[in-house]
Design a protein around this motif. Structure first.
Motif, short mmCIF file in Angstrom:
data_model
loop_
_atom_site.label_atom_id
_atom_site.label_comp_id
_atom_site.label_asym_id
_atom_site.label_seq_id
_atom_site.Cartn_x
_atom_site.Cartn_y
_atom_site.Cartn_z
N LYS A 235 0.68 7.62 -3.54
CA LYS A 235 1.38 8.87 -3.84
C LYS A 235 1.65 9.65 -2.56
CE LYS A 235 -0.35 9.52 -8.56
NZ LYS A 235 -1.12 10.42 -9.48
N ARG A 236 0.77 9.50 -1.58
CA ARG A 236 0.93 10.19 -0.29
C ARG A 236 0.73 9.19 0.84
NH1 ARG A 236 -1.90 13.75 -3.52
NH2 ARG A 236 -0.89 15.79 -3.90
N PRO A 237 1.74 8.42 1.16
CA PRO A 237 1.60 7.42 2.23
C PRO A 237 1.27 8.09 3.57
CG PRO A 237 3.64 7.09 1.00
CD PRO A 237 3.09 8.42 0.57
N LYS A 238 0.53 7.36 4.38
CA LYS A 238 0.23 7.84 5.73
C LYS A 238 1.51 7.78 6.57
CE LYS A 238 -2.94 4.75 6.43
NZ LYS A 238 -4.03 3.96 7.10
N ALA A 239 1.50 8.51 7.68
CA ALA A 239 2.67 8.49 8.56
C ALA A 239 2.81 7.14 9.24
CB ALA A 239 2.55 9.59 9.61
N ARG A 240 1.67 6.49 9.58
CA ARG A 240 1.69 5.25 10.34
C ARG A 240 0.70 4.23 9.77
NH1 ARG A 240 3.61 8.76 13.99
NH2 ARG A 240 5.05 7.93 15.54
N TYR A 241 1.12 2.98 9.80
CA TYR A 241 0.26 1.88 9.38
C TYR A 241 0.27 0.83 10.48
CZ TYR A 241 0.34 3.85 4.64
OH TYR A 241 0.20 4.67 3.55
N TYR A 242 -0.88 0.67 11.16
CA TYR A 242 -1.00 -0.33 12.22
C TYR A 242 -1.22 -1.72 11.60
CZ TYR A 242 -1.67 3.24 15.89
OH TYR A 242 -1.50 4.27 16.78
N VAL A 243 -0.64 -2.73 12.23
CA VAL A 243 -0.84 -4.12 11.82
C VAL A 243 -1.09 -4.95 13.08
CG1 VAL A 243 0.11 -6.13 10.63
CG2 VAL A 243 0.74 -3.83 9.86
N ALA B 183 0.83 -1.21 0.00
CA ALA B 183 0.00 0.00 0.00
C ALA B 183 0.87 1.26 0.00
CB ALA B 183 -0.92 -0.01 1.22
N ILE B 184 1.95 1.23 0.77
CA ILE B 184 2.85 2.39 0.82
C ILE B 184 3.54 2.58 -0.53
CG2 ILE B 184 4.95 3.31 1.88
CD1 ILE B 184 4.09 1.74 4.44
N ILE B 185 4.02 1.49 -1.11
CA ILE B 185 4.70 1.57 -2.41
C ILE B 185 3.78 2.18 -3.46
CG2 ILE B 185 5.65 0.19 -4.31
CD1 ILE B 185 6.69 -1.76 -2.17
N ASN B 186 2.50 1.81 -3.43
CA ASN B 186 1.55 2.24 -4.46
C ASN B 186 0.89 3.58 -4.17
OD1 ASN B 186 1.94 -0.03 -6.11
ND2 ASN B 186 0.46 -1.24 -4.94
#
Length: 275
Positions: free
Chosen positions: A240-248, A235-238
């Motif tokens: 254009k504006r990644p979020k600061a944090r991605y919870y898993v 999701a980050i790779i794809n």
């Protein structure tokens, strides 16, 4: 041009899974491992792999040069993933053991990141993905060295995001909870190497730690496979504006929420009960 991605810590777990899956999707993956035998294994599987030991400055410089050759001089994504856990109460942990934890989990990341930033600025784009942890949001007993390294990564990455805000480089944190990997086995080895169990006031609690680290099957019902992290990496790779944090994983969502709403004393009462 095919997107080039350098991933550290690919001998097993999250790093290996992400490298293999991105390679299947046609990305130009450059995986890295500390041990030469793992480098050879991944290369035999058709995954470009280099030797890179985050504890060694020369190895980092040499590995990045090799990676850039494989990336045709352009590195689009750096995924800082390599890390390990050093269990044990902080009072039982030598400064040398704590320093070793930070060499792999923090200082090595800094050297690699610092070397990559000018390259990404010159090419006009780039993404840096940092694999943190729920233990970068809250602390748990007998994980002090790892907690400290991940809290450091959180602060480091937040600062980096601010300093690179006016550049084309995007920064994102992934914060997983329990993920299926060899993490526990590696942590058990470090625990036995650096902690004198028999002469510690935490002797009884350490028996639980050894049991937890010695299990070969997930001992947490919230444990997910590495594919859960891979989905966020993709999701980050794809984006254009990644979020600061991605919870898993559920624990990250839970503790991320509780940290925001609970007084410290109340949160401590919950965390003290955890092993």
């Amino acid at each position: 041009m095919t997107t080039s991605i350098l991933i550290t810590g690919c001998s097993s777990g999250i790093g290996y899974y992400c490298a293999a899956e991105l390679n299947k999707l046609g990305y130009n993956v450059i995986a890295s491992c500390r041990q030469q035998r793992d480098v050879e294994r991944l290369n035999s599987q058709g995954i470009h792999c280099i030797q890179l030991d985050l504890r060694c400055s020369e190895s980092i410089d040499r590995g990045l040069k090799q990676a850039l050759v494989l990336a045709n001089g352009q590195l689009d994504v750096l995924f800082n993933n390599a890390a390990y856990g050093q269990p044990g109460a902080l009072e039982d942990l030598s400064t040398e053991a704590l320093r070793a934890q930070f060499e792999t989990n923090f200082f090595g990341w800094h050297q690699l990141t610092r070397a990559v930033i000018p390259l990404m600025l010159q090419q006009g784009h780039g993404k840096i993905i940092q694999n943190s942890s729920v233990l970068g949001l809250v602390a748990m007993k007998y994980r002090g060295a790892y907690n400290a390294s991940k809290f450091a990564i959180e602060g480091y990455t937040d600062t980096l995001r601010l300093e690179l805000a006016n550049t084309p480089i995007k920064i994102a944190l992934i914060e997983p909870g329990p993920i299926e990997s060899h993490f526990r086995q590696n942590a058990k080895s470090q625990f036995e190497q650096h902690i004198d169990i028999n002469h510690s006031r935490h002797h009884d609690a350490y028996q639980q730690t050894l049991h937890r680290l010695g299990t070969t099957t997930p001992n947490n019902k919230f444990t997910l496979g590495p594919d859960a992290v891979f989905k966020q990496v993709l999701a980050i790779i794809n984006s254009k504006r990644p979020k600061a944090r991605y919870y898993v994983t559920q624990p990250t969502y839970i503790f991320g929420f509780l940290r925001r709403i609970l007084p410290t004393k109340w949160l401590d009462k919950l965390l003290i009960k955890s092993n």
